[in-house]
Design a protein around this motif. Structure first.
Motif, PDB file in Angstrom:
ATOM      1  N   UNK A 142      56.681  40.259  33.920  1.00  0.00           N
ATOM      2  CA  UNK A 142      55.312  40.303  34.845  1.00  0.00           C
ATOM      3  C   UNK A 142      55.186  39.236  35.638  1.00  0.00           C
ATOM      4  N   UNK A 143      55.998  38.064  35.659  1.00  0.00           N
ATOM      5  CA  UNK A 143      56.018  37.221  36.488  1.00  0.00           C
ATOM      6  C   UNK A 143      57.052  37.157  37.437  1.00  0.00           C
ATOM      7  N   UNK A 144      57.761  38.082  37.494  1.00  0.00           N
ATOM      8  CA  UNK A 144      58.918  38.120  38.423  1.00  0.00           C
ATOM      9  C   UNK A 144      58.379  38.776  39.785  1.00  0.00           C
ATOM     10  N   UNK A 183      31.318  38.883  32.001  1.00  0.00           N
ATOM     11  CA  UNK A 183      30.254  38.090  32.299  1.00  0.00           C
ATOM     12  C   UNK A 183      29.007  38.666  33.288  1.00  0.00           C
ATOM     13  N   UNK A 184      28.120  39.239  32.308  1.00  0.00           N
ATOM     14  CA  UNK A 184      27.184  40.108  33.284  1.00  0.00           C
ATOM     15  C   UNK A 184      27.922  41.344  33.568  1.00  0.00           C
ATOM     16  N   UNK A 185      27.809  42.045  34.837  1.00  0.00           N
ATOM     17  CA  UNK A 185      28.338  43.008  35.345  1.00  0.00           C
ATOM     18  C   UNK A 185      30.073  42.716  35.658  1.00  0.00           C
ATOM     19  N   UNK A 186      30.306  41.666  35.775  1.00  0.00           N
ATOM     20  CA  UNK A 186      31.702  41.208  36.158  1.00  0.00           C
ATOM     21  C   UNK A 186      32.659  40.765  34.824  1.00  0.00           C
ATOM     22  N   UNK A 187      33.988  40.866  34.994  1.00  0.00           N
ATOM     23  CA  UNK A 187      34.914  40.345  34.145  1.00  0.00           C
ATOM     24  C   UNK A 187      35.369  39.087  34.699  1.00  0.00           C
ATOM     25  N   UNK A 188      35.596  38.065  34.002  1.00  0.00           N
ATOM     26  CA  UNK A 188      36.230  36.687  34.490  1.00  0.00           C
ATOM     27  C   UNK A 188      37.402  36.654  33.691  1.00  0.00           C
ATOM     28  N   UNK A 202      45.031  45.569  39.647  1.00  0.00           N
ATOM     29  CA  UNK A 202      46.278  46.232  39.010  1.00  0.00           C
ATOM     30  C   UNK A 202      47.250  45.332  38.495  1.00  0.00           C
ATOM     31  N   UNK A 203      47.534  44.109  39.190  1.00  0.00           N
ATOM     32  CA  UNK A 203      48.247  43.151  38.986  1.00  0.00           C
ATOM     33  C   UNK A 203      47.683  42.417  37.716  1.00  0.00           C
ATOM     34  N   UNK A 204      46.316  42.115  37.518  1.00  0.00           N
ATOM     35  CA  UNK A 204      45.762  41.316  36.894  1.00  0.00           C
ATOM     36  C   UNK A 204      45.919  42.277  35.089  1.00  0.00           C
ATOM     37  N   UNK A 205      45.645  43.659  35.346  1.00  0.00           N
ATOM     38  CA  UNK A 205      46.052  44.370  34.215  1.00  0.00           C
ATOM     39  C   UNK A 205      47.478  44.260  33.665  1.00  0.00           C
ATOM     40  N   UNK A 206      48.421  43.936  34.618  1.00  0.00           N
ATOM     41  CA  UNK A 206      49.643  43.994  33.984  1.00  0.00           C
ATOM     42  C   UNK A 206      49.824  42.290  33.295  1.00  0.00           C
ATOM     43  N   UNK A 207      49.267  41.402  33.949  1.00  0.00           N
ATOM     44  CA  UNK A 207      49.171  40.266  33.473  1.00  0.00           C
ATOM     45  C   UNK A 207      48.525  39.993  31.893  1.00  0.00           C
ATOM     46  N   UNK A 208      47.533  40.894  31.939  1.00  0.00           N
ATOM     47  CA  UNK A 208      46.770  40.885  30.777  1.00  0.00           C
ATOM     48  C   UNK A 208      47.604  41.590  29.679  1.00  0.00           C
ATOM     49  N   UNK A 209      48.505  42.723  29.941  1.00  0.00           N
ATOM     50  CA  UNK A 209      49.113  43.416  28.908  1.00  0.00           C
ATOM     51  C   UNK A 209      50.243  42.485  28.594  1.00  0.00           C
ATOM     52  N   UNK A 210      50.710  41.655  29.413  1.00  0.00           N
ATOM     53  CA  UNK A 210      51.741  40.800  29.174  1.00  0.00           C
ATOM     54  C   UNK A 210      51.227  39.523  28.363  1.00  0.00           C
ATOM     55  N   UNK A 211      50.069  39.473  27.872  1.00  0.00           N
ATOM     56  CA  UNK A 211      49.411  38.384  27.229  1.00  0.00           C
ATOM     57  C   UNK A 211      49.317  37.241  28.104  1.00  0.00           C
ATOM     58  N   UNK A 212      49.485  37.137  29.198  1.00  0.00           N
ATOM     59  CA  UNK A 212      49.254  36.023  29.978  1.00  0.00           C
ATOM     60  C   UNK A 212      47.928  35.419  30.483  1.00  0.00           C
ATOM     61  N   UNK A 220      44.667  32.037  39.009  1.00  0.00           N
ATOM     62  CA  UNK A 220      43.810  32.245  37.716  1.00  0.00           C
ATOM     63  C   UNK A 220      44.010  30.919  36.913  1.00  0.00           C
ATOM     64  N   UNK A 221      45.153  30.490  36.962  1.00  0.00           N
ATOM     65  CA  UNK A 221      45.335  29.299  36.331  1.00  0.00           C
ATOM     66  C   UNK A 221      44.606  28.119  36.717  1.00  0.00           C
ATOM     67  N   UNK A 222      44.434  27.998  38.110  1.00  0.00           N
ATOM     68  CA  UNK A 222      43.914  26.995  39.090  1.00  0.00           C
ATOM     69  C   UNK A 222      42.174  27.290  38.630  1.00  0.00           C
ATOM     70  N   UNK A 223      41.891  28.538  38.626  1.00  0.00           N
ATOM     71  CA  UNK A 223      40.380  28.249  38.292  1.00  0.00           C
ATOM     72  C   UNK A 223      40.005  29.864  38.039  1.00  0.00           C
ATOM     73  N   UNK A 224      39.484  29.960  36.625  1.00  0.00           N
ATOM     74  CA  UNK A 224      39.203  31.120  36.120  1.00  0.00           C
ATOM     75  C   UNK A 224      38.170  32.121  37.293  1.00  0.00           C
ATOM     76  N   UNK A 225      38.259  33.380  37.239  1.00  0.00           N
ATOM     77  CA  UNK A 225      37.272  33.916  38.170  1.00  0.00           C
ATOM     78  C   UNK A 225      37.134  35.293  38.001  1.00  0.00           C
ATOM     79  N   UNK A 226      36.479  36.091  38.891  1.00  0.00           N
ATOM     80  CA  UNK A 226      36.452  37.636  38.667  1.00  0.00           C
ATOM     81  C   UNK A 226      37.338  38.208  39.764  1.00  0.00           C
ATOM     82  N   UNK A 227      37.730  39.337  39.760  1.00  0.00           N
ATOM     83  CA  UNK A 227      38.712  39.950  40.751  1.00  0.00           C
ATOM     84  C   UNK A 227      38.488  39.507  42.269  1.00  0.00           C
ATOM     85  N   UNK A 228      36.961  39.771  42.599  1.00  0.00           N
ATOM     86  CA  UNK A 228      36.840  39.464  44.102  1.00  0.00           C
ATOM     87  C   UNK A 228      37.160  38.015  44.141  1.00  0.00           C
TER      88      UNK A 228
END
Lengths: 105, 152
Positions: free
Chosen positions: A11-13, A63-68, A47-57, A24-32
């Protein structure tokens, strides 16, 4: 085990994904927030965040209407869980074998 | 930085000397099929009965794949094995995590305890895999260091 770690490394390649991961490591946040200033579209970042999530990273929490998005601290923990099951299975197999030897003697 | 070892125990019906012999000498007969690293399923798994001995699997064609080595050979109470299989389930001679197996009398049987330790070395190996795959990734190295510290 492997598979878990190899999936993470794969995933990180991708350089863009690596950049997103580091953000994301530097600061948690929403997609925007993560997409801001990056030369890729917001859907692409999603899409990249989805891959990172599936890879367990990374993990995401509502958080309200957004995802952090934030880093998933379980990285090596996943490997440990896998090994724990692995050795549990092997010792179980050894017990079956040894007890069978005993009863056949 | 270190990661808590994995500890697993079972009690078997045979006495320690017999348990030790079955565990080390017949490992190819009880080891779960498919949970090996050779290209083909194992026909045999060999733990050579001495410190410094090899630990490897052999397939039906006689092809051998290394798993690691014997670090301490102390029948009937203990064997210490070097597990040289990395996080990608490949043999890596530069990596050694430790698998200690002890055999303690328990009634008429034996308590067998397996401890897999030095797991933080998987992180170092993962760093090497990462470096091989993609060149220098300072961020990833840092991440693995941080994850290992959190696990400690």
């Amino acid at each position: 085990m492997a598979n878990r770690i190899a999936v993470a490394l794969n995933a990180l390649a991708d350089p863009t994904r690596r950049t997103i991961f580091e953000r994301v490591g530097a600061a948690p946040g929403a997609v925007g927030e993560i997409a801001a200033g990056l030369p890729v579209s917001r859907p692409a970042v999603s899409q990249h965040l989805k891959v990172l999530k599936e890879a367990g990273l990374v993990t995401d929490t509502p958080d309200g209407t957004r995802r952090v998005y934030r880093l998933d601290p379980r990285g090596l923990g996943a490997l440990r869980d896998w090994l724990d099951r692995f050795w549990g299975d092997q010792l179980g197999a050894f017990k079956d074998f040894a007890d069978q030897q005993e009863s056949s003697e | 930085m270190s990661i808590a070892p994995i500890v697993q125990s079972v009690t078997v019906a045979v006495p320690p000397d017999r348990a030790f012999t079955l565990f080390t000498g017949s490992i190819g007969r009880w080891w779960k099929r498919g949970m090996t690293i050779g290209a083909k399923p194992h026909e045999e798994v060999v733990i050579e009965s001495r410190a410094g001995g090899r630990w490897f699997e052999r397939d039906e064609d006689g092809a051998e794949t290394e798993w690691g080595k014997v670090l301490a050979w102390e029948p009937p109470g203990r064997v210490l094995l070097g597990w040289q299989i990395d996080a990608a389930f490949k043999y890596d001679p530069d990596l050694t995590t430790e698998v200690e197996v002890t055999f303690v009398p328990d009634g008429t049987g034996t308590r067998v305890t397996l401890t897999h330790s030095r797991l933080e070395r998987f992180g170092e190996s993962a760093e090497r895999i990462a470096a091989q795959l993609g060149g220098g990734w300072p961020g990833l190295l840092q991440l693995f260091a941080e994850l290992t510290e959190k696990e400690a």
